[in-house]
Every structure is written in C-alpha cells, then in structure tokens.
Write a protein that holds these residues in place. Structure first.
Motif, PDB file in Angstrom:
ATOM      1  N   TYR A 194       0.845  -1.203   0.000  1.00 35.82           N
ATOM      2  CA  TYR A 194       0.000   0.000   0.000  1.00 35.82           C
ATOM      3  C   TYR A 194       0.880   1.254   0.000  1.00 35.82           C
ATOM      4  CZ  TYR A 194      -3.683   3.258   1.576  1.00 35.82           C
ATOM      5  OH  TYR A 194      -4.572   4.302   1.700  1.00 35.82           O
ATOM      6  N   GLN A 195       1.930   1.231   0.818  1.00 32.89           N
ATOM      7  CA  GLN A 195       2.867   2.373   0.840  1.00 32.89           C
ATOM      8  C   GLN A 195       3.660   2.423  -0.460  1.00 32.89           C
ATOM      9  OE1 GLN A 195       2.401   4.583   2.878  1.00 32.89           O
ATOM     10  NE2 GLN A 195       2.581   4.058   5.049  1.00 32.89           N
ATOM     11  N   LYS A 196       4.065   1.249  -0.954  1.00 32.43           N
ATOM     12  CA  LYS A 196       4.878   1.176  -2.174  1.00 32.43           C
ATOM     13  C   LYS A 196       4.129   1.763  -3.383  1.00 32.43           C
ATOM     14  CE  LYS A 196       7.025  -2.192  -5.285  1.00 32.43           C
ATOM     15  NZ  LYS A 196       7.419  -3.586  -5.525  1.00 32.43           N
ATOM     16  N   TYR A 197       2.822   1.496  -3.434  1.00 30.64           N
ATOM     17  CA  TYR A 197       2.013   1.970  -4.565  1.00 30.64           C
ATOM     18  C   TYR A 197       1.263   3.266  -4.232  1.00 30.64           C
ATOM     19  CZ  TYR A 197       3.291  -2.368  -6.824  1.00 30.64           C
ATOM     20  OH  TYR A 197       4.019  -3.391  -7.386  1.00 30.64           O
ATOM     21  N   ASN A 198       1.930   4.127  -3.445  1.00 31.25           N
ATOM     22  CA  ASN A 198       1.418   5.474  -3.154  1.00 31.25           C
ATOM     23  C   ASN A 198      -0.009   5.468  -2.612  1.00 31.25           C
ATOM     24  OD1 ASN A 198       3.843   6.566  -4.178  1.00 31.25           O
ATOM     25  ND2 ASN A 198       3.049   6.303  -6.264  1.00 31.25           N
ATOM     26  N   LYS A 199      -0.258   4.557  -1.687  1.00 29.25           N
ATOM     27  CA  LYS A 199      -1.545   4.454  -0.988  1.00 29.25           C
ATOM     28  C   LYS A 199      -2.721   4.240  -1.945  1.00 29.25           C
ATOM     29  CE  LYS A 199       0.003   6.835   3.170  1.00 29.25           C
ATOM     30  NZ  LYS A 199      -0.302   7.769   4.240  1.00 29.25           N
ATOM     31  N   ASN A 200      -2.458   3.481  -2.992  1.00 29.07           N
ATOM     32  CA  ASN A 200      -3.515   3.128  -3.944  1.00 29.07           C
ATOM     33  C   ASN A 200      -3.893   1.661  -3.703  1.00 29.07           C
ATOM     34  OD1 ASN A 200      -5.105   2.414  -6.100  1.00 29.07           O
ATOM     35  ND2 ASN A 200      -3.862   3.470  -7.641  1.00 29.07           N
TER      36      ASN A 200
END
Length: 551
Positions: A194-200
């Motif tokens: 979630y953090q890696k994909y900019n909270k998407n």
C-alpha cells in the motif's frame, strides 16, 4: 550465484508463466528442514514440489526457524516434554542479502537463506532470519520458534514474513504478478505494498490472492490493533487510517478479514470449506469472492511406488507381501520407542496428526469398556498407534496426549509415539490398515493426512468433514461416519453419536471384512489408492491455483 534480477533457475512451462510469490509461515519440504508444525506446512511443501514438477514460475517465501517448531521428547514417565534444540542446515545457501525492516519502531536486520530447487526438488524457497549478531537479543528471537507463545513476538513474526518477504522480493527484483498468502499470517505485506504503490489500494488488490484454512471465526488470528501499531505492523499508517482502510472499526485487528478485503480473490481448501467460508464471512461487506481449491499432497514424494506397481500388475501376492513388509518396518519404530512388539498380521489402526481439541485424538478410548473389549477381542485382534505434536502451550491437547500415554501402559497392543514429522508420518501411513480421522464436523477445513495414507495402502475411516465428502464412497474406497444433524446437537451429543457410529462400523463392517473377506478389503485399499492418485495429487492442485486463483 547472483540473486539480482532473480528468475527461477529452470525453464518455465508457458501455461504457468505468471510470476507468483507464495508466502507461508511453514514449509514441510523434506524431513531434514524442520521449519513446520503440521498440515499447513505439509500442504505448502507438497505445493512447492508440484510447482517444481510442473515447472511453474513460483518462489516460496518463509522463515528459517532456528529451533523449528519443537522437538518432541519424553519425561521420565513417558509423558510429553517439548525441547527446543538449535538446527543446522549445511544445504541452505547464503544469498548474501541483508536488509532492515522496522519492528516496534526499531530497525531489525534480516538475513536471507536459499533452498535451491535441486536440493529437494521444490520451487525455489527463500527463508528469512533475524538471528544475526547485528540484532539485539530480543530481535534475534523473532525467528527462533515457529508460533511463539509470546503475543508480541508472534506479531513480529507476522511482520517478518509479510513486510520482510515483500521487501525481499524488491531486493531480488523478482517483480511478481501475484503475492499469494497461504493463511493470513503475511497480510502485513499488504500494508507494505500500500505504501509502495502510493496508498492506492486498487494496485495492492490486483496483486494479492489469499488461501484461508480456518473454518470458524474464532480460529482466525486477531490481535489488539494498538499493539500491532506499536509493533510497526502497519508500515507507518495511524490506527485511524488502518481502521478506515480495512473497513473495521474494532480495536481487534482481524488478519483474515483484512486479507479478504485486500485480496482480489480467495479460496477455501475443500468444497465443503469453501461453502462454510462463504457463509461465515458473508455478513462482512467488501470481501473478495471465495472459491474452492481442494488441498492435495505430492504423489511422487509420498506414495509407495511398489504397492502401486503390484496393484497395476494385479499381483495380489506381491501386493500383500509389500504391505506386510511396510507394516513390519514401521513396527520396528514402535518397538524401539515403546518396547512393544506389534504383529504385521494383525489389523492396525493409526491416529496420527497434529493434536488439537476438535480432532478428538482420544475419541475411540472415551468409552473404557468398549475400548477394552476392542483391544482384547480374540476373534478380531486389533493394534492401535497414536502420534502427533500438540502445540506445547495448548495444555488441553498436551493432557490428551499424556492421557493416551498413561492408558497405553495397560495395553500391550496400544502405542503412543513421539517425533511426528515427515518421515514418521510416512512410516505410520505404511503401518496402517485403517487411517482413523474423527474431527468434529465441520471443524476440519480439509485435513490431508488421509490422502497420503491412501497412497501407502491404508484405508480411510473418517467423519464426513474436509476433503472426505469429495473422496470416500463408503465401502468402496473407505468408510465414513454418516453425518447427523450436528447443528442441533450439543457437543457431547455429537461426540456420543460419532463414537457409537465409529464402533458400529468398525465392529460390524471393517473388522469382519479384514479377517473374513480379505480379497474385498484389498480391493478397497486399491480403489482408495487409485482414487487418491487421480483426484488428490498436488499437481492437480498446483494446476488449479494457476487456472482458478491466479488467472
């Protein structure tokens, strides 16, 4: 070898080209690698073996447990003594990979070991360890004991598997199409992604699939959300953000529910378990669909090939001789551990698997008179063996184990063995004429021990739970206790009903067949062997994961 931009080191079959990272707390790949406790590990080990046989584009992510689960030893009076001994593995390769994750707002070093596919004929397996001198002692203990009894340590283990595993994949440059979580222990990977994909969250969901193994809500892991937060479980998110993201306002963080909301698709591990799971979780909005992929075991690893050869050649003399030899060889272990000499000509019942309350290890002994009559029956003699590891802090199950040990002191044809791991498991399946399985319905999600028992010439006798409804045709390839209206029964009524049926079928059908009509009994063994090879070889299961869960 280099682990940069890692690819599986064998040619991948085109239909299995999708890249998958398979996370599991335990893997039972082979006896020498003691990083498993029971069925979940046996399943994951068979899955990796089949992924290798089918040349699937899959890697396994697990933890290198320094002390394993535990070593099962005995006190002076033969009762259970758990012992934690350090394990050494010269066959694991040091990847040279080291990185840090945060546990309890504190950096912890993670070292990575590698099980080469050629060592045990499995898909590649990466194992994480915090047992390095750069860490303080408390951080080192995270990877010491599988399913540590300390709650904070257990949460840290979940972070190591989930966050550590997801970070390792980035270090490897493996870039999987899918992250497959075998049970919800590794769902912290979802917060890392979630953090890696900019909270998407949509980017996380399209990459996540989940296998659930627990058929009742109480059995699914829940932990205090504030403890998890303090342990850095949520990769920097606040408690309020987590509650909003997971759609759960409770102060108990529910790992399985989160996995069902983060994943795009999930599966139960038998047809019945799929139904039970859909019914159990349907009251929660926003969960992914739950399909069924029935567990299976690796035929090449587990089956006695000689028995199959004799069966195919319809060489009944060779078949009977082989089964007798397998029993005799296993009885050497019984004699060595217990000083009891078992007879390969006598009907042998085996109950062996993880000890847990709902599996009812001692059910057959619970009516003392009937059990005593069974063990002293001159017309139809019987021998019975128990084995299995209770969780050392599950005091009720440890007591069940010890009560069987005490009872065995009064019967020369009853034995309780220790050290139930892959090798003893196989030997006991070869020792069994009858593989007894009597969990309380519908508590067993799948249960796979009977599959490998059938692969070694044992006849399944079971309550109608887990994989059994898909397999047993009563009197043709095994025997099954017919379901009652369990939903409207108290627990003690269910136990009494099952016990009565168990004795009824054993005394009126199974024993007379074995002693008076062995030709029919042999045919039942062969039918079970054939059906289990056809339906419950894990190559079928590993194919279905690609076909149904990963597509």
């Amino acid at each position: 070898m280099s682990f940069k931009n890692y690819n599986v080191p064998y040619p991948v079959e085109q239909m299995y080209s999708k890249k998958v990272a398979y996370f599991s707390m335990e893997f039972a790949t082979h006896q020498p690698l003691k990083i498993y406790s029971g069925g979940l590990g046996f399943l994951a080990g068979s899955h990796l073996r089949s992924a290798y046989e089918l040349k699937q584009n899959m890697i396994g992510i697990g933890i290198l447990w320094k002390y394993g689960y535990y070593d099962q030893e005995r006190n002076q009076d033969q009762t259970l003594q758990p012992s934690w001994n350090e394990k050494q593995y010269s066959f694991l390769e040091d990847t040279g990979i080291k990185f840090q994750i945060y546990v309890h707002e504190h950096p912890v070093w993670v070292k990575v070991w590698y099980l080469n596919p050629e060592t045990f004929k499995t898909a590649p397996l990466f194992l994480l360890s915090t047992d390095v001198p750069e860490n303080d002692y408390v951080s080192q203990t995270i990877s010491h004991r599988l399913y540590d009894a300390n709650v904070a340590t257990k949460v840290a283990q979940f972070i190591l598997l989930g966050v550590g595993g997801a970070k390792l994949i980035d270090e490897l440059g493996f870039n999987p199409d899918l992250y497959h979580m075998n049970e919800a222990h590794s769902i912290s990977a979802g917060f890392y992604l979630y953090q890696k994909y900019n909270k998407n969250l949509a980017e996380v969901t399209k990459r996540l699939v989940f296998t659930t193994h627990t058929p009742e809500e109480a059995g699914n892991e829940k932990h205090d959300i504030y403890l998890c937060h303090k342990m850095s479980y949520f990769c920097g998110l606040s408690v309020d953000e987590v509650k909003q993201l997971t759609g759960n306002d409770s102060d108990q963080f529910n790992h399985s529910l989160t996995a069902l909301r983060f994943a795009k698709l999930a599966n139960g591990v038998s047809r019945l378990h799929g139904e039970v799971s859909r019914e159990m979780w349907q009251k929660y909005p926003g969960i992914c669909p739950i399909i069924s992929i029935t567990n299976a075991q690796n035929w090449r690893y587990w089956a006695d090939k000689q028995l199959y050869r004799f069966s195919e050649a319809t060489d009944n003399y060779g078949f009977d001789d082989r089964k007798k030899y397998l029993k005799k060889r296993a009885f050497d272990i019984v004699a060595d551990q217990t000083g009891k000499i078992f007879d390969p000509n006598v009907f042998t019942i085996v109950w062996a698997r993880r000890f847990a309350g709902y599996k009812r290890a001692g059910l057959i002994t619970s009516d003392e008179r009937r059990f005593s009559d069974l063990l002293t029956n001159a017309k139809y003699p019987v021998q019975i063996i128990w084995a299995g590891k209770p969780y050392p802090m599950d005091h009720a199950s440890v007591t069940d184990f010890n009560q069987l040990v005490y009872l065995s002191k009064h019967h020369k044809n009853m034995a309780v063995l220790t050290g139930y791991e892959l090798t003893l498991s196989k030997r006991l399946k070869q020792a069994a004429d009858c593989w007894l399985n009597n969990p309380r319905v519908p508590r067993e999600a799948s249960g796979t021990s009977g599959m490998t028992a059938a692969m070694n010439g044992a006849v399944n006798f079971s309550t109608d739970d887990g994989w059994i409804p898909e397999f047993i045709n009563h009197g043709h390839n095994g025997f099954v206790i017919p379901k009652a209206d369990y939903q409207h029964m108290a627990t003690h009524e269910q136990d009494q009903y099952d016990l009565n049926k168990l004795y009824e079928i054993l005394q009126n059908e199974i024993l007379p067949l074995y002693y008076e009509n062995y030709d029919t009994w042999r045919q039942i063994i062969k039918n079970g062997m054939q059906d289990v090879h056809f339906q419950f070889n894990s190559n079928r299961m590993a194919h279905e994961y690609y076909d149904l869960l990963y597509k």
